[in-house]
Design a protein around this motif. Structure first.
Motif, short mmCIF file in Angstrom:
data_model
loop_
_atom_site.label_atom_id
_atom_site.label_comp_id
_atom_site.label_asym_id
_atom_site.label_seq_id
_atom_site.Cartn_x
_atom_site.Cartn_y
_atom_site.Cartn_z
N PHE A 292 8.98 -2.84 7.59
CA PHE A 292 8.64 -1.99 6.46
C PHE A 292 7.64 -0.92 6.90
N PRO A 293 8.01 0.37 6.78
CA PRO A 293 7.09 1.43 7.23
C PRO A 293 5.86 1.55 6.33
N ILE A 294 4.70 1.36 6.93
CA ILE A 294 3.43 1.42 6.20
C ILE A 294 3.00 2.88 6.10
N THR A 295 2.53 3.28 4.93
CA THR A 295 1.96 4.61 4.78
C THR A 295 0.51 4.47 4.31
N VAL A 296 -0.34 5.33 4.84
CA VAL A 296 -1.75 5.34 4.47
C VAL A 296 -2.05 6.66 3.79
N LYS A 297 -2.65 6.59 2.61
CA LYS A 297 -3.00 7.79 1.85
C LYS A 297 -4.46 7.71 1.44
N VAL A 298 -5.07 8.88 1.27
CA VAL A 298 -6.45 8.95 0.80
C VAL A 298 -6.44 9.54 -0.60
N GLN A 299 -7.11 8.84 -1.52
CA GLN A 299 -7.16 9.30 -2.91
C GLN A 299 -8.61 9.16 -3.38
N ASP A 300 -9.25 10.28 -3.67
CA ASP A 300 -10.66 10.30 -4.06
C ASP A 300 -11.50 9.64 -2.95
N ARG A 301 -12.21 8.57 -3.27
CA ARG A 301 -13.05 7.86 -2.30
C ARG A 301 -12.43 6.52 -1.90
N THR A 302 -11.08 6.43 -1.97
CA THR A 302 -10.39 5.20 -1.61
C THR A 302 -9.26 5.48 -0.63
N VAL A 303 -8.88 4.45 0.12
CA VAL A 303 -7.75 4.52 1.03
C VAL A 303 -6.68 3.59 0.48
N LEU A 304 -5.45 4.09 0.35
CA LEU A 304 -4.32 3.31 -0.15
C LEU A 304 -3.41 2.96 1.01
N ILE A 305 -3.15 1.68 1.21
CA ILE A 305 -2.21 1.21 2.23
C ILE A 305 -0.96 0.79 1.48
N GLU A 306 0.09 1.62 1.57
CA GLU A 306 1.29 1.41 0.77
C GLU A 306 2.41 0.79 1.59
N ASN A 307 3.26 0.03 0.90
CA ASN A 307 4.46 -0.60 1.46
C ASN A 307 4.12 -1.58 2.59
N PHE A 308 2.95 -2.20 2.53
CA PHE A 308 2.57 -3.17 3.56
C PHE A 308 3.41 -4.42 3.39
N GLN A 309 4.24 -4.73 4.36
CA GLN A 309 5.19 -5.85 4.36
C GLN A 309 6.09 -5.83 3.12
N GLY A 310 6.40 -4.63 2.64
CA GLY A 310 7.30 -4.47 1.51
C GLY A 310 6.66 -4.74 0.16
N GLU A 311 5.35 -4.85 0.11
CA GLU A 311 4.68 -5.11 -1.16
C GLU A 311 4.81 -3.90 -2.08
#
Length: 185
Positions: free
Chosen positions: A99-118
Motif C-alpha cells: 500500500f503506497p503511503i503518502t505523507v501530507k502536512v496540514q497546519d501544524r500536523t503531519v498526516l500519514i495516509e494509506n498506511f497498510q491500507g488503513e
C-alpha cells in the motif's frame, strides 16, 4: 576541595557572532540570523551568567551528578546557538511494500495516509518551529532547534510503527536515514 576540582565544575560557552543571548531569571532568550527561541532553565540546577559574549555555567554542587548536569546545560546552549546560525536537517524515507503511503502536512500536523491500507490517516503534531516538507519518497525536516526537529521525527516514526505483525517482515513506515547540520532547501 582544591581550586582545580572546583574549576572542573564550571564551564564557559562562547556565543557565536550574530547570536544575541539574554537571561531573565531562569529563562534564556536566543536571537540569531535564522530566528528566535528560548529555553527555560528552571528545572536544571545550574547557575548562569552572561559576560562579554560568553555564558558562564557553574554547578550548584560538587558530585558526579552535578558534573553531568553542567555538561548537559552546556550542550543545550551550544546546540541552540549553533542552530540559530546554521540550522539542522533530518531526512526521512517512506518505505512500503504494497500500500503506497503518502505523507501530507496540514497546519501544524503531519498526516500519514494509506498506511497498510488503513482508511483513516495517522496524525502526529509538529513540535516548535520545525518545517516538514514531503518530497516524493522523502520527508525533509528543517529548523533551528535540534530538540524540536528530532522530537518531530521521532513522533512521525512512532506513528508509522507496525503493530500486531512481525516487524522483521512488515517493514512499512517512515524512517530517519540522514541527520546533518545546515538547512537544506
Amino acid at each position: 576541595m582544591s581550586t582545580e576540582q572546583i574549576e572542573k565544575f564550571q564551564e564557559v560557552v562562547d556565543i557565536p557572532e550574530g547570536v544575541k543571548v539574554t537571561l531573565k531569571k531562569n529563562m534564556m532568550h536566543f536571537e540569531g540570523p535564522l530566528g528566535k527561541t528560548h529555553k527555560n532553565f528552571r528545572n536544571i540546577p545550574v547557575n548562569i551568567e552572561i559576560k562579554d559574549g560568553k555564558v558562564i555555567l557553574k554547578s550548584q554542587g560538587y558530585r558526579k551528578r552535578d558534573y553531568s548536569i553542567l555538561h548537559t546545560a552546556r550542550s543545550v546552549i551550544r546546540n541552540l546557538c549553533e542552530g540559530l546560525v546554521v540550522g539542522y536537517t533530518i531526512k526521512m524515507k517512506i518505505a512500503f511494500a504494497h500500500f503506497p503511503i503518502t505523507v501530507k502536512v496540514q497546519d501544524r500536523t503531519v498526516l500519514i495516509e494509506n498506511f497498510q491500507g488503513e482508511r483513516s490517516s495517522r496524525i502526529t503534531k509538529i513540535i516548535g518551529n520545525t518545517k516538514v516538507v514531503p518530497k516524493g519518497e522523502d520527508v525533509i525536516l528543517t529548523g533551528e532547534v535540534w530538540n524540536h526537529i528530532t522530537q518531530t521525527a521521532a513522533n512521525i516514526e512512532l506513528r508509522s510503527k507496525v503493530k500486531d505483525k512481525d516487524h522483521r517482515v512488515f517493514l512499512d513506515g517512515v524512517y530517519v536515514y540522514e541527520k546533518k547540520k545546515g538547512i537544506e532547501k
